[in-house]
Scaffold this motif. Structure first.
Motif, mmCIF file in Angstrom:
data_model
loop_
_atom_site.group_PDB
_atom_site.id
_atom_site.type_symbol
_atom_site.label_atom_id
_atom_site.label_comp_id
_atom_site.label_asym_id
_atom_site.label_seq_id
_atom_site.Cartn_x
_atom_site.Cartn_y
_atom_site.Cartn_z
ATOM 1 N N PHE A 20 0.828 -1.204 0.000
ATOM 2 C CA PHE A 20 0.000 0.000 0.000
ATOM 3 C C PHE A 20 0.865 1.258 0.000
ATOM 4 C CE2 PHE A 20 -1.400 3.175 3.166
ATOM 5 C CZ PHE A 20 -2.474 3.741 2.502
ATOM 6 N N TYR A 21 1.852 1.302 0.881
ATOM 7 C CA TYR A 21 2.685 2.500 0.988
ATOM 8 C C TYR A 21 3.460 2.738 -0.305
ATOM 9 C CZ TYR A 21 5.717 6.040 3.005
ATOM 10 O OH TYR A 21 6.369 7.222 3.257
ATOM 11 N N ALA A 22 3.956 1.672 -0.899
ATOM 12 C CA ALA A 22 4.706 1.808 -2.147
ATOM 13 C C ALA A 22 3.830 2.325 -3.282
ATOM 14 C CB ALA A 22 5.320 0.463 -2.529
ATOM 15 N N SER A 23 2.533 2.063 -3.202
ATOM 16 C CA SER A 23 1.618 2.467 -4.278
ATOM 17 C C SER A 23 1.146 3.915 -4.161
ATOM 18 C CB SER A 23 0.396 1.545 -4.292
ATOM 19 O OG SER A 23 -0.457 1.815 -3.186
ATOM 20 N N LEU A 24 1.429 4.562 -3.039
ATOM 21 C CA LEU A 24 0.954 5.930 -2.841
ATOM 22 C C LEU A 24 1.717 6.908 -3.732
ATOM 23 C CD1 LEU A 24 0.604 6.098 1.055
ATOM 24 C CD2 LEU A 24 -1.199 5.705 -0.627
ATOM 25 N N PRO A 25 1.066 7.977 -4.153
ATOM 26 C CA PRO A 25 1.763 8.990 -4.957
ATOM 27 C C PRO A 25 2.779 9.756 -4.119
ATOM 28 C CG PRO A 25 -0.450 9.733 -4.411
ATOM 29 C CD PRO A 25 -0.365 8.307 -3.956
ATOM 30 N N ASP A 26 3.684 10.434 -4.802
ATOM 31 C CA ASP A 26 4.740 11.178 -4.111
ATOM 32 C C ASP A 26 4.172 12.210 -3.142
ATOM 33 O OD1 ASP A 26 6.589 9.717 -5.501
ATOM 34 O OD2 ASP A 26 7.015 11.279 -6.986
ATOM 35 N N GLU A 27 3.053 12.815 -3.508
ATOM 36 C CA GLU A 27 2.448 13.828 -2.640
ATOM 37 C C GLU A 27 2.063 13.232 -1.285
ATOM 38 O OE1 GLU A 27 -1.508 16.749 -2.453
ATOM 39 O OE2 GLU A 27 -1.171 15.438 -4.180
ATOM 40 N N ALA A 28 1.487 12.035 -1.311
ATOM 41 C CA ALA A 28 1.107 11.376 -0.058
ATOM 42 C C ALA A 28 2.342 10.990 0.737
ATOM 43 C CB ALA A 28 0.254 10.148 -0.352
ATOM 44 N N HIS A 29 3.368 10.464 0.051
ATOM 45 C CA HIS A 29 4.618 10.130 0.743
ATOM 46 C C HIS A 29 5.187 11.351 1.456
ATOM 47 C CE1 HIS A 29 5.610 6.382 -1.911
ATOM 48 N NE2 HIS A 29 4.800 6.095 -0.907
ATOM 49 N N HIS A 45 -1.276 14.387 18.772
ATOM 50 C CA HIS A 45 -2.732 14.246 18.884
ATOM 51 C C HIS A 45 -3.267 13.513 17.659
ATOM 52 C CE1 HIS A 45 -2.704 17.081 22.226
ATOM 53 N NE2 HIS A 45 -1.923 17.863 21.497
ATOM 54 N N PRO A 46 -4.316 12.720 17.819
ATOM 55 C CA PRO A 46 -4.930 12.069 16.654
ATOM 56 C C PRO A 46 -5.608 13.092 15.759
ATOM 57 C CG PRO A 46 -6.253 11.698 18.616
ATOM 58 C CD PRO A 46 -4.986 12.362 19.076
ATOM 59 N N ASN A 47 -5.799 12.722 14.510
ATOM 60 C CA ASN A 47 -6.485 13.605 13.571
ATOM 61 C C ASN A 47 -7.993 13.465 13.772
ATOM 62 O OD1 ASN A 47 -7.697 14.744 11.174
ATOM 63 N ND2 ASN A 47 -5.646 14.750 10.287
ATOM 64 N N PRO A 48 -8.676 14.542 14.152
ATOM 65 C CA PRO A 48 -10.111 14.440 14.454
ATOM 66 C C PRO A 48 -10.987 14.183 13.230
ATOM 67 C CG PRO A 48 -9.419 16.733 14.488
ATOM 68 C CD PRO A 48 -8.165 15.916 14.343
ATOM 69 N N HIS A 49 -10.413 14.304 12.035
ATOM 70 C CA HIS A 49 -11.196 14.102 10.820
ATOM 71 C C HIS A 49 -11.188 12.646 10.347
ATOM 72 C CE1 HIS A 49 -11.664 18.411 10.583
ATOM 73 N NE2 HIS A 49 -10.360 18.570 10.621
ATOM 74 N N ALA A 50 -10.430 11.804 11.014
ATOM 75 C CA ALA A 50 -10.413 10.376 10.682
ATOM 76 C C ALA A 50 -11.566 9.675 11.394
ATOM 77 C CB ALA A 50 -9.087 9.760 11.109
ATOM 78 N N PRO A 51 -11.961 8.499 10.919
ATOM 79 C CA PRO A 51 -12.969 7.726 11.663
ATOM 80 C C PRO A 51 -12.458 7.419 13.070
ATOM 81 C CG PRO A 51 -12.574 6.784 9.487
ATOM 82 C CD PRO A 51 -11.512 7.816 9.692
ATOM 83 N N VAL A 107 -6.308 10.315 6.948
ATOM 84 C CA VAL A 107 -6.815 11.564 6.370
ATOM 85 C C VAL A 107 -5.995 11.967 5.145
ATOM 86 C CG1 VAL A 107 -7.174 14.024 6.799
ATOM 87 C CG2 VAL A 107 -7.814 12.343 8.537
ATOM 88 N N ILE A 108 -4.687 11.798 5.216
ATOM 89 C CA ILE A 108 -3.835 12.129 4.063
ATOM 90 C C ILE A 108 -4.227 11.290 2.852
ATOM 91 C CG2 ILE A 108 -1.480 11.940 3.160
ATOM 92 C CD1 ILE A 108 -0.510 12.710 6.000
ATOM 93 N N VAL A 109 -4.402 10.002 3.062
ATOM 94 C CA VAL A 109 -4.739 9.113 1.944
ATOM 95 C C VAL A 109 -6.149 9.402 1.430
ATOM 96 C CG1 VAL A 109 -5.058 6.711 1.245
ATOM 97 C CG2 VAL A 109 -3.146 7.335 2.735
ATOM 98 N N GLN A 110 -7.081 9.666 2.335
ATOM 99 C CA GLN A 110 -8.440 9.994 1.905
ATOM 100 C C GLN A 110 -8.455 11.231 1.016
ATOM 101 O OE1 GLN A 110 -10.393 10.295 5.730
ATOM 102 N NE2 GLN A 110 -11.338 8.272 5.529
ATOM 103 N N GLN A 111 -7.593 12.182 1.305
ATOM 104 C CA GLN A 111 -7.562 13.425 0.540
ATOM 105 C C GLN A 111 -6.785 13.287 -0.766
ATOM 106 O OE1 GLN A 111 -5.938 16.149 3.439
ATOM 107 N NE2 GLN A 111 -7.933 16.547 4.386
ATOM 108 N N CYS A 112 -5.698 12.516 -0.743
ATOM 109 C CA CYS A 112 -4.829 12.412 -1.923
ATOM 110 C C CYS A 112 -5.249 11.310 -2.894
ATOM 111 C CB CYS A 112 -3.382 12.159 -1.495
ATOM 112 S SG CYS A 112 -2.576 13.532 -0.675
ATOM 113 N N CYS A 113 -5.624 10.172 -2.356
ATOM 114 C CA CYS A 113 -5.878 9.007 -3.220
ATOM 115 C C CYS A 113 -6.833 8.047 -2.519
ATOM 116 C CB CYS A 113 -4.566 8.312 -3.564
ATOM 117 S SG CYS A 113 -3.434 8.134 -2.157
ATOM 118 N N PRO A 114 -8.099 8.404 -2.409
ATOM 119 C CA PRO A 114 -9.057 7.585 -1.650
ATOM 120 C C PRO A 114 -9.212 6.162 -2.163
ATOM 121 C CG PRO A 114 -10.173 9.292 -2.938
ATOM 122 C CD PRO A 114 -8.717 9.624 -2.963
ATOM 123 N N ALA A 115 -8.949 5.938 -3.447
ATOM 124 C CA ALA A 115 -9.091 4.578 -3.980
ATOM 125 C C ALA A 115 -8.107 3.613 -3.328
ATOM 126 C CB ALA A 115 -8.891 4.587 -5.489
#
Length: 242
Positions: A20-29, A45-51, A107-115
């Protein structure tokens, strides 16, 4: 799930995270690696926008940190080991660190590459719906069953009556979902030990199981339905897990 199966599950989760990590775009990395910078304080602190990492779940369902994914993250994400060393135990507990890290990554992945979220769920074994929390000294069912009143036990036994169709569907009105949306790094499963204990203690449940599985329900659906109905009997207002 024995020790060998647990090790296999952790290994599968670790492999899934690395892929999964290897498949992320450079922006997410770049965004994930920025969390690990020495002067970055976001992981305090945890990200409040995550589940939510530990939502309410029915009796018989376990939510826990994926040790395999945590280990893989340490081995894969640049400088994460150093950040781990800097924050634990001075600023965070081990669990708090991972909740913070994985909620921010979610949250980073949801914003950059939700698929990629769906791809990770599939690769890490979304069909692995059953397991056993070896860290618990007693399964969740036995503790609950022992504390039920006679009236509550009668209500549970009534679910197993030959003429009852209650277990054909989950109780979604008075129990939380069995498989809620979780941040990356958290796993959810039906406790095999609790299911086995239920078959032993609840009169008529073995016959009901035999009558419904697999003719009308899958194994997963049967236990999801049973544990949500059990939860509704114990906690009619659909509170959190016991």
């Amino acid at each position: 799930m024995g020790a060998e199966q647990s090790a296999q599950a952790n290994a599968a989760a670790a492999t899934a995270f690395k892929t999964f990590y290897a498949s992320l775009p450079d922006e997410a990395h770049a965004q994930i690696q920025a969390l690990c910078a020495k002067d970055d304080v976001r992981l305090l602190h945890p990200n409040p926008h995550a589940p939510p990492p530990f939502p309410a779940v029915p009796i018989g369902v376990t939510v826990r940190l994926s040790e395999g994914m945590a280990a893989a993250a340490l081995a894969t994400v640049p400088r994460l080991q150093r950040k781990h060393y800097e924050l634990i135990p001075k600023s965070l507990t081990e669990m708090d660190f991972w909740i913070s890290f994985f909620t921010h990554v979610t949250v980073i992945v949801q914003q950059c590459c939700p698929a990629q979220m769906a791809a990770l769920a599939k690769a890490s074994g979304e069909d692995n719906w059953k397991g056993n929390d070896t860290r618990q000294s007693a399964n969740s069912f036995e503790a609950v069953w022992a504390a039920l009143t006679d009236a509550q036990r009668a209500a549970v036994v009534a679910l197993c009556a030959r003429e009852s169709d209650a277990l054909l569907e989950p109780n979604t009105a008075a129990a939380p979902p069995a498989f809620p949306t979780l941040p990356l790094g958290l796993e959810c499963f039906l406790d095999e030990t609790a299911a086995t204990a239920a078959l032993t203690h609840v009169p008529g449940l073995q016959k009901k199981h035999y009558a419904l599985v697999p003719k009308k329900l899958s194994e997963r659906a049967f236990w999801t339905n049973f544990f949500t109905h059990l939860t509704a009997v114990v906690r009619p207002t659909a509170g959190g897990s016991v």
